[in-house]
Design an enzyme around this catalytic site. Structure first.
Site, mmCIF file in Angstrom:
data_model
loop_
_atom_site.group_PDB
_atom_site.id
_atom_site.type_symbol
_atom_site.label_atom_id
_atom_site.label_comp_id
_atom_site.label_asym_id
_atom_site.label_seq_id
_atom_site.Cartn_x
_atom_site.Cartn_y
_atom_site.Cartn_z
ATOM 1 N N ASN A 9 5.022 1.300 -1.652
ATOM 2 C CA ASN A 9 4.252 2.514 -1.359
ATOM 3 C C ASN A 9 3.430 2.221 -0.118
ATOM 4 O O ASN A 9 2.389 1.573 -0.180
ATOM 5 C CB ASN A 9 3.354 2.876 -2.538
ATOM 6 C CG ASN A 9 2.579 4.165 -2.320
ATOM 7 O OD1 ASN A 9 2.589 4.737 -1.229
ATOM 8 N ND2 ASN A 9 1.884 4.622 -3.342
ATOM 9 N N ARG A 94 8.200 5.121 -2.151
ATOM 10 C CA ARG A 94 7.566 6.424 -2.299
ATOM 11 C C ARG A 94 7.659 7.132 -0.954
ATOM 12 O O ARG A 94 7.244 6.607 0.079
ATOM 13 C CB ARG A 94 6.099 6.275 -2.691
ATOM 14 C CG ARG A 94 5.405 7.625 -2.854
ATOM 15 C CD ARG A 94 3.905 7.478 -2.932
ATOM 16 N NE ARG A 94 3.260 8.771 -3.098
ATOM 17 C CZ ARG A 94 2.012 9.039 -2.736
ATOM 18 N NH1 ARG A 94 1.266 8.090 -2.200
ATOM 19 N NH2 ARG A 94 1.490 10.227 -2.921
ATOM 20 N N HIS A 182 2.509 14.808 -5.569
ATOM 21 C CA HIS A 182 2.180 13.946 -6.713
ATOM 22 C C HIS A 182 3.250 14.012 -7.794
ATOM 23 O O HIS A 182 2.991 13.757 -8.966
ATOM 24 C CB HIS A 182 0.813 14.306 -7.317
ATOM 25 C CG HIS A 182 -0.338 13.989 -6.416
ATOM 26 N ND1 HIS A 182 -1.408 14.841 -6.237
ATOM 27 C CD2 HIS A 182 -0.590 12.912 -5.635
ATOM 28 C CE1 HIS A 182 -2.267 14.300 -5.387
ATOM 29 N NE2 HIS A 182 -1.794 13.124 -5.006
ATOM 30 N N GLY A 213 -6.725 11.783 -3.428
ATOM 31 C CA GLY A 213 -5.891 12.974 -3.314
ATOM 32 C C GLY A 213 -5.822 13.583 -4.705
ATOM 33 O O GLY A 213 -5.698 12.852 -5.696
ATOM 34 N N ARG A 242 -10.358 15.711 1.771
ATOM 35 C CA ARG A 242 -9.713 16.989 2.106
ATOM 36 C C ARG A 242 -10.411 18.121 1.372
ATOM 37 O O ARG A 242 -10.810 17.975 0.220
ATOM 38 C CB ARG A 242 -8.231 16.944 1.717
ATOM 39 C CG ARG A 242 -7.392 16.049 2.602
ATOM 40 C CD ARG A 242 -6.001 15.827 2.030
ATOM 41 N NE ARG A 242 -5.888 14.541 1.370
ATOM 42 C CZ ARG A 242 -4.841 14.150 0.657
ATOM 43 N NH1 ARG A 242 -3.811 14.960 0.501
ATOM 44 N NH2 ARG A 242 -4.822 12.960 0.096
ATOM 45 N N GLY A 331 -9.573 10.879 -12.718
ATOM 46 C CA GLY A 331 -9.228 11.450 -14.016
ATOM 47 C C GLY A 331 -9.260 10.428 -15.136
ATOM 48 O O GLY A 331 -9.642 10.742 -16.266
ATOM 49 N N HIS A 333 -11.048 7.487 -15.084
ATOM 50 C CA HIS A 333 -12.241 6.641 -15.171
ATOM 51 C C HIS A 333 -13.576 7.378 -15.110
ATOM 52 O O HIS A 333 -14.606 6.754 -15.349
ATOM 53 C CB HIS A 333 -12.206 5.591 -14.063
ATOM 54 C CG HIS A 333 -10.988 4.713 -14.116
ATOM 55 N ND1 HIS A 333 -10.730 3.873 -15.163
ATOM 56 C CD2 HIS A 333 -9.951 4.573 -13.245
ATOM 57 C CE1 HIS A 333 -9.593 3.238 -14.946
ATOM 58 N NE2 HIS A 333 -9.098 3.643 -13.800
ATOM 59 N N GLU A 380 3.311 5.599 -11.235
ATOM 60 C CA GLU A 380 4.334 6.093 -10.320
ATOM 61 C C GLU A 380 5.380 5.034 -10.013
ATOM 62 O O GLU A 380 6.567 5.327 -9.839
ATOM 63 C CB GLU A 380 3.666 6.561 -9.024
ATOM 64 C CG GLU A 380 2.719 7.729 -9.222
ATOM 65 C CD GLU A 380 1.733 7.903 -8.079
ATOM 66 O OE1 GLU A 380 1.651 9.022 -7.536
ATOM 67 O OE2 GLU A 380 1.051 6.918 -7.738
#
Length: 407
Positions: A9, A94, A182, A213, A242, A331, A333, A380
């Protein structure tokens, strides 16, 4: 010597890698590692299959200012000699953007690389580095089978309406549609849901992939029905740097009235907005949570406000909601973020078990909740490893379910 599948990745400033055993159903990595600070101050770190950090003497030596092209062959040489030697049978990468026609991973060919290069403007932070890593591996190990695993493929199951912008048809036909991203993370979560939910796994599920992200995906029958990201990875949720969804008129104002260049606007949208922009402190949620600054708290609350609103909108696409899954760095932690989001969804029947949430338990919904709320770590890389083995050996097996059994 150990036969293994290499998973890569590659990003603008980091290179993550993992080794998996030669099987179509990998359950754990043999080795995971990362080179951070590419181009400035390279730092190598790795852990073995038991999660133990490698000692400095076992680590890979890297030049401080090495570029990605230099690091790939150095990494491959290090792996060849690591702990008795590794024989790399294939490499999976990836690739953030696969366009509208790739509905799954694909064997790398020169024609595919040319196609992926044309998509670089749609994922400027990632795509060029993804392609560069593939070419670097090919140069170092000519003839090695390689597989591109796309973040967009998972969302190609969506109905046409879910992919359309309200633009002239000629632009739609030219490929300006909602792609979603994702997908590798959502693929993994979809594979593991039966272990946690049994038959309810095929119900109305929204997965919140919250990290630097961030995006959400509404699933039914564990297939993507709708997602928050669109043509690029700028759309949807507020993220680390972003801004997410923004009135297009703001962009016109920045260009026409404030005299910003397209490059300056791109830098603003990709690099200096989101949590970093609102707080003026950091894009790191942990740092913001520990900060006493009013601006830090406002950034967190805006992040959660926007996430709750997006989740409610996605619920309309699947006509209700049975399960919420939190995953990725924030999400998995941040109990605070999960609590603030779920508090805004109480009208949908969401109720948290406060103690379970604080412990980062797998199930954090209370007995009174009409919606299951789960925290499931994503993986992933294991999705990529399985896909790479299947596409390079022709051995097809059902992707395994991982995690604890459903109640």
């Amino acid at each position: 010597m150990t036969d293994a599948i290499l998973v890569v990745n590659a990003g603008s400033s980091s290179l993550k890698f993992a080794l998996y055993p030669e099987t179509s159903n990998p359950t754990a990595a043999l080795l995971r590692g990362k080179i951070a600070g590419i181009g400035s101050r390279c730092v190598f770190s790795a852990r073995d299959g038991e999660g133990r950090a490698l000692s400095p003497s076992e680590g890979m030596s890297v030049d401080a200012g090495a570029a990605l092209d230099d690091l790939i062959p150095t990494l491959l040489e290090w792996l060849k000699n690591h702990r008795g030697g590794v024989n790399i049978l294939a490499a999976g990468h990836r690739v953030v953007h696969g366009g509208r026609h790739h509905t799954g991973p694909a064997r790398v060919t020169e024609a595919l690389l040319d196609e992926l290069t044309t998509l670089e403007p749609l994922a400027p932070l990632h795509q060029v580095h993804n392609v560069k890593a593939i070419r670097a591996v090919a140069a170092a190990l000519p003839g090695l089978p390689q597989v591109a695993c796309f973040d967009t493929s998972f969302h190609r199951t969506q109905d046409r309406l879910a992919q359309l912008f309200a633009l002239p048809r000629a632009l739609t036909d030219a490929g300006i549609i909602r792609y979603g991203f994702h997908g590798l993370s959502y693929d993994y979560i979809a594979s593991t849901l039966p272990h946690h939910l049994g038959a309810r796994a095929d119900g109305r599920v929204i997965v919140a992939h919250l990290g630097n992200g961030a995006s959400m995906c509404a699933m039914q029958a564990r297939r993507s029905v709708a997602t928050s990201m669109g043509f690029t990875a700028l759309d949807g949720l507020m993220m680390g740097q972003r801004c997410g969804t923004i009135d297009p008129g703001v962009l016109l104002h920045l260009l026409d009235c404030l005299g910003m260049t397209t490059q300056e606007v791109g830098h603003l949208l990709y690099e200096t907005s989101g949590l970093l922009g609102v707080s003026g402190i950091s894009n790191d949620m942990a740092i913001l949570q520990s900060s006493p600054a009013v601006e830090a708290r406002e950034a967190i609350e805006l992040f959660c406000y926007r996430a709750a609103g997006e989740l409610a909108m996605l619920a309309a696409a699947i006509k209700g909601l049975d399960t919420i899954v939190f995953t990725a760095g924030i999400g998995e932690h941040s109990a605070l973020v999960r609590r603030l989001i779920c508090q805004q969804l109480e009208w949908m029947g969401v109720a948290l078990d406060t103690d379970a949430n604080e412990r980062d338990a797998v199930r954090i919904s209370s007995a009174a909740s009409s919606v299951d709320v789960l925290v499931i770590p994503t993986d992933e890389e294991i999705v990529m490893a399985g896909a790479t083995h299947r596409l390079t050996t022709g051995v097809h097996a059902p992707f395994p379910s991982h995690g604890a059994s459903h109640p």
